[in-house]
Write an enzyme that holds these catalytic residues in place. Structure first.
Site, PDB file in Angstrom:
ATOM      1  N   GLU A  78       0.863  -1.185   0.000  1.00  0.00           N
ATOM      2  CA  GLU A  78       0.000   0.000   0.000  1.00  0.00           C
ATOM      3  C   GLU A  78       0.891   1.224   0.000  1.00  0.00           C
ATOM      4  OE1 GLU A  78      -2.694   0.530   3.372  1.00  0.00           O
ATOM      5  OE2 GLU A  78      -3.790   2.014   2.183  1.00  0.00           O
ATOM      6  N   CYS A 134      -6.625   0.985   2.828  1.00  0.00           N
ATOM      7  CA  CYS A 134      -7.585   2.098   2.765  1.00  0.00           C
ATOM      8  C   CYS A 134      -7.409   2.917   1.493  1.00  0.00           C
ATOM      9  CB  CYS A 134      -7.426   2.991   3.987  1.00  0.00           C
ATOM     10  SG  CYS A 134      -7.917   2.168   5.497  1.00  0.00           S
ATOM     11  N   ASN A 161     -12.226  -3.415   0.556  1.00  0.00           N
ATOM     12  CA  ASN A 161     -11.167  -3.493   1.563  1.00  0.00           C
ATOM     13  C   ASN A 161     -11.757  -3.235   2.937  1.00  0.00           C
ATOM     14  OD1 ASN A 161      -8.405  -3.303   2.752  1.00  0.00           O
ATOM     15  ND2 ASN A 161      -9.074  -1.201   3.120  1.00  0.00           N
ATOM     16  N   GLU A 162     -11.831  -4.230   3.745  1.00  0.00           N
ATOM     17  CA  GLU A 162     -12.328  -4.156   5.136  1.00  0.00           C
ATOM     18  C   GLU A 162     -13.484  -3.155   5.290  1.00  0.00           C
ATOM     19  OE1 GLU A 162      -8.728  -3.155   7.568  1.00  0.00           O
ATOM     20  OE2 GLU A 162      -9.537  -1.119   7.639  1.00  0.00           O
TER      21      GLU A 162
HETATM   22  O1  AHR Z   1      -2.238  -1.444   6.752  1.00  0.00           O
HETATM   23  C1  AHR Z   1      -2.634  -0.176   7.111  1.00  0.00           C
HETATM   24  C2  AHR Z   1      -4.145  -0.006   7.067  1.00  0.00           C
HETATM   25  O2  AHR Z   1      -4.755  -0.846   7.991  1.00  0.00           O
HETATM   26  C3  AHR Z   1      -4.803  -0.376   5.776  1.00  0.00           C
HETATM   27  O3  AHR Z   1      -4.770   0.651   4.857  1.00  0.00           O
HETATM   28  C4  AHR Z   1      -6.194  -0.675   6.169  1.00  0.00           C
HETATM   29  O4  AHR Z   1      -6.814  -1.591   5.303  1.00  0.00           O
HETATM   30  C5  AHR Z   1      -6.063  -1.169   7.584  1.00  0.00           C
HETATM   31  O5  AHR Z   1      -6.954  -0.555   8.425  1.00  0.00           O
END
Ligand code: AHR
Length: 656
Positions: free
Chosen positions: A44, A255, A385-386
């Protein structure tokens, strides 16, 4: 002649029975089939992982797109300085009237009114700009650097430029000259070869004749990028990832994938094509994404290191923490209007065509035009994503999932079950997975080392032959050895449950010194140094030593002691047997290994041991406190191993 049923020839039924018995015996000998994609990487752009990190671009704000919505103090001139050495004078302005491309609206206009006398140090007079890079630029004598910039000549007369690399005090390190020749946007390129090394160099673009020009996309790359790819990756950082032999790479986040509000969702189409035509945007982590490291570069990197690409696309909703609403319970999720869903679903389908379609298809042709006519063999796609599992999310996820399933049965969709190992979103996410029969879902958890130690049986009771798990983000809070060893213990349980856990990736991956938003990370770096955490070494020891069959009861340990964890896998490609022994306790522990089921083995085996004090950690100043030690050891079919306190040991045994 007709055979009687009691003849010496077996019946069809007996043949099937014999076949079944022989398959079962073979399976028992081969162990339990587990995922061959188990350990991979999560990438990321957080902590300056991409721009200023893995992406090798050395100029910061190369396209004058920085702005105050990203950081209050930022503007299109950030990281640039106006200079007019030798009593010269002129003017600069930022304009948008005739950009190179509408996606890249800002450019700089340089109006050179007067060139004065020679400057004191460099011997050059002129009007121009200087870029400081990401905390300075590291250049090495003997290496070459590829400079490029787009110029539109506004004045009638051509404008001459001296392009140079200089020390912060203005000492010349490398220099080249060019003259403009077009009243349209045109790219000029040159190579710079520094005569001395410097860790904080600046790039100077100096007009040395009077006139007026528009400038944009001012770029500098080391010639030596990873695999020498143009627009490529930092060779050193990329190699550290390649060394891990990951089976997949998930990108672009986190995120970052679903974004800070709908306008900030990561849209893959903005990130392909010529870099001057890509759409840059605010990074959810409080800085800027050039998207120079875009989908093409991610896929190319995966291919270069033999990892499967795992792109994660938003499920047409933004991050629930949009606008910082995590402070009030994450109520910031926004959903794309339903009348935009058709186009959005098409965007997902287009990605599959871009990655795998023939060069004669619309999107396959774009991949080919970028330099990759062969397909990228995309197998997995993450959707979401989550996310908070709201009715809006569910509705949109279903729409995307159902279309992909029908149109692309060859693609495995990875769904999402919220940001925690349990709770409301987790339960709702799993219910949706069961209802829709989603092939895989993405679990996330960041928690204490003790949690990892005490939850090693988490997946033992997961339903088999149902939705599988991608543990897409996990880490214990910290980069001390004890954190890493707790993760190692947990990873043996992922191997044991490799028939239900398809993939797993530690998160986050990179963190740049002084530019870090997330405290616990796998690799810390600055422009010069790298510090590999114990967590990196654990990940590497597992990832580079994966197997596709799991064997029970090869290593015996005290079953009541949860601080001890073991696993044994076989890599059927090489025939190697890989033993992993973890001791999270503070005294050495004896374990017994019995390899008799594996036939002939080679008695010289490779052993890697990671151990030190529980609280030891590596830093950029002292990166060697905790490092694994590799040696060749003599082993027998049956032997005892004493696992040091707070350690992970991997023994790789060759079979004959
Ligand atoms: O890994 C850091 C963050 O943690 C990611 O962007 C998110 O998916 C999670 O909350």
């Amino acid at each position: 002649m007709k055979l009687k049923s009691h003849s010496l020839f077996p019946t069809i039924e007996t043949l099937f029975l014999l076949l079944f018995i022989s398959f079962s015996l073979q399976a028992a000998q081969d162990g339990k089939k587990i995922s061959s994609d188990l350990f991979g990487l999560f990438f990321e752009d957080i902590n300056y992982s991409a721009d200023g990190g893995l992406y090798a671009e050395m100029v910061q704000n190369r396209s004058f797109e920085y702005n105050p919505t990203e950081r209050r103090e930022w503007n299109p001139f950030s990281y640039w300085e106006y200079i007019a050495p030798g009593f010269s004078y002129g003017r600069i302005s930022v304009e948008t009237a005739s950009p190179i491309h509408l996606n890249n609206p800002h450019y700089m206009v340089l109006d050179i009114e007067h060139i004065g006398h020679e400057a004191k140090y460099t011997g050059i007079s002129g009007v121009g700009i200087k870029n400081f890079g990401f905390d300075g630029m590291v250049v090495k004598a003997g290496d070459k650097y590829n400079f490029s910039m787009f110029v539109r000549q506004i004045s009638k007369e051509p404008v001459s430029f001296t392009i140079s690399l200089q020390t912060p005090k203005g000492k010349m390190l490398a220099e080249t000259k060019l003259v403009t020749s077009s009243s349209d946007w045109k790219q000029y390129t040159a190579s710079l070869a520094p005569i001395a090394s410097n860790d904080t160099a600046n790039l100077v673009v100096l007009a040395t004749s009077e006139g007026k020009v528009a400038l944009d996309m001012i770029s500098l790359f080391p010639e030596k990028t990873f695999k020498n790819r143009p627009n490529g990756l930092n060779a050193h950082l990329a190699q550290l990832l390649a060394d891990m032999k990951p089976r997949f790479i998930r990108f672009p986040g986190g995120c970052l994938a679903h974004g800070d509000g709908l306008g900030n969702m990561y849209r893959w189409k903005n990130t392909i094509g010529p870099i001057e035509q890509r759409k840059e945007q605010r990074n959810i982590w409080g800085y800027h994404q050039t998207t120079g490291l875009g989908y093409y570069e991610f896929f190319q990197f995966c291919e270069d290191i033999g990892a499967k690409p795992l792109p994660v696309l938003p499920a047409a909703v933004s991050c629930q923490n949009s606008g910082g609403t995590w402070q009030i319970g994450g109520v910031g999720q926004k959903a794309l209007p339903l009348n935009e869903m058709q186009d959005y679903i098409q965007e997902v389908l287009d990605l599959i065509e871009w990655a795998n379609g023939p060069v004669t298809s619309v999107w396959g042709a774009k991949r080919a035009a970028a330099g990759h006519p062969a397909p990228f063999h995309l197998q997995y796609i993450g959707i979401g994503n989550e996310d908070k599992i709201t009715p809006e999310f569910e509705e949109r996820f279903k729409m995307i999932f159902n279309v992909v399933k029908v149109k692309h049965p060859e693609i495995t969709v990875v769904g999402t079950v919220g940001p925690s190992p349990d709770g409301d979103d987790f339960t709702k996410g799993w219910k949706l997975a069961d209802d829709l029969k989603i092939p895989i879902v993405d679990e996330h958890y960041y928690t204490s080392p003790e949690w990892f130690i005490s939850h090693q049986n988490r997946y033992d009771s997961y339903k088999r032959n149902a939705t599988e798990v991608y543990l897409g983000e996990y880490a214990s809070w910290g980069n001390k050895l004890r954190n890493a060893i707790s993760e190692a213990a947990y990873m043996t349980s992922l191997e044991r449950n490799g028939d239900v856990v398809r993939m797993a990736s530690y998160a986050p991956l990179f963190a740049k010194k002084n530019f870090t938003q997330w405290k616990t990370d796998m690799i810390f770096f600055d422009n010069v140094n790298v510090s590999l955490t114990p967590n990196y070494f654990v990940q590497k020891m597992f990832s580079a030593n994966q197997g596709d069959y799991y064997f029970d009861k090869v290593i015996s340990k005290d079953e009541k002691d949860i601080n001890q964890a073991v696993s044994c896998v076989k890599d059927s490609k090489t025939g190697d047997i890989i033993l992993k022994m973890v001791n999270f306790g503070n005294t050495p522990k004896s374990m017994k290994i019995n390899l008799s089921r594996f036939g002939s083995i080679v008695s010289q085996a490779e052993q890697i041991v990671l151990t030190s004090n529980a609280d030891a950690e590596n830093t950029l100043d002292n990166p060697q406190r905790v490092v694994p030690v590799t040696s060749t050891v003599k082993i027998h079919k049956s032997f005892e191993y004493v696992a040091p306190a707070m350690s992970l040991t991997v023994i790789r045994v060759k079979t004959k």
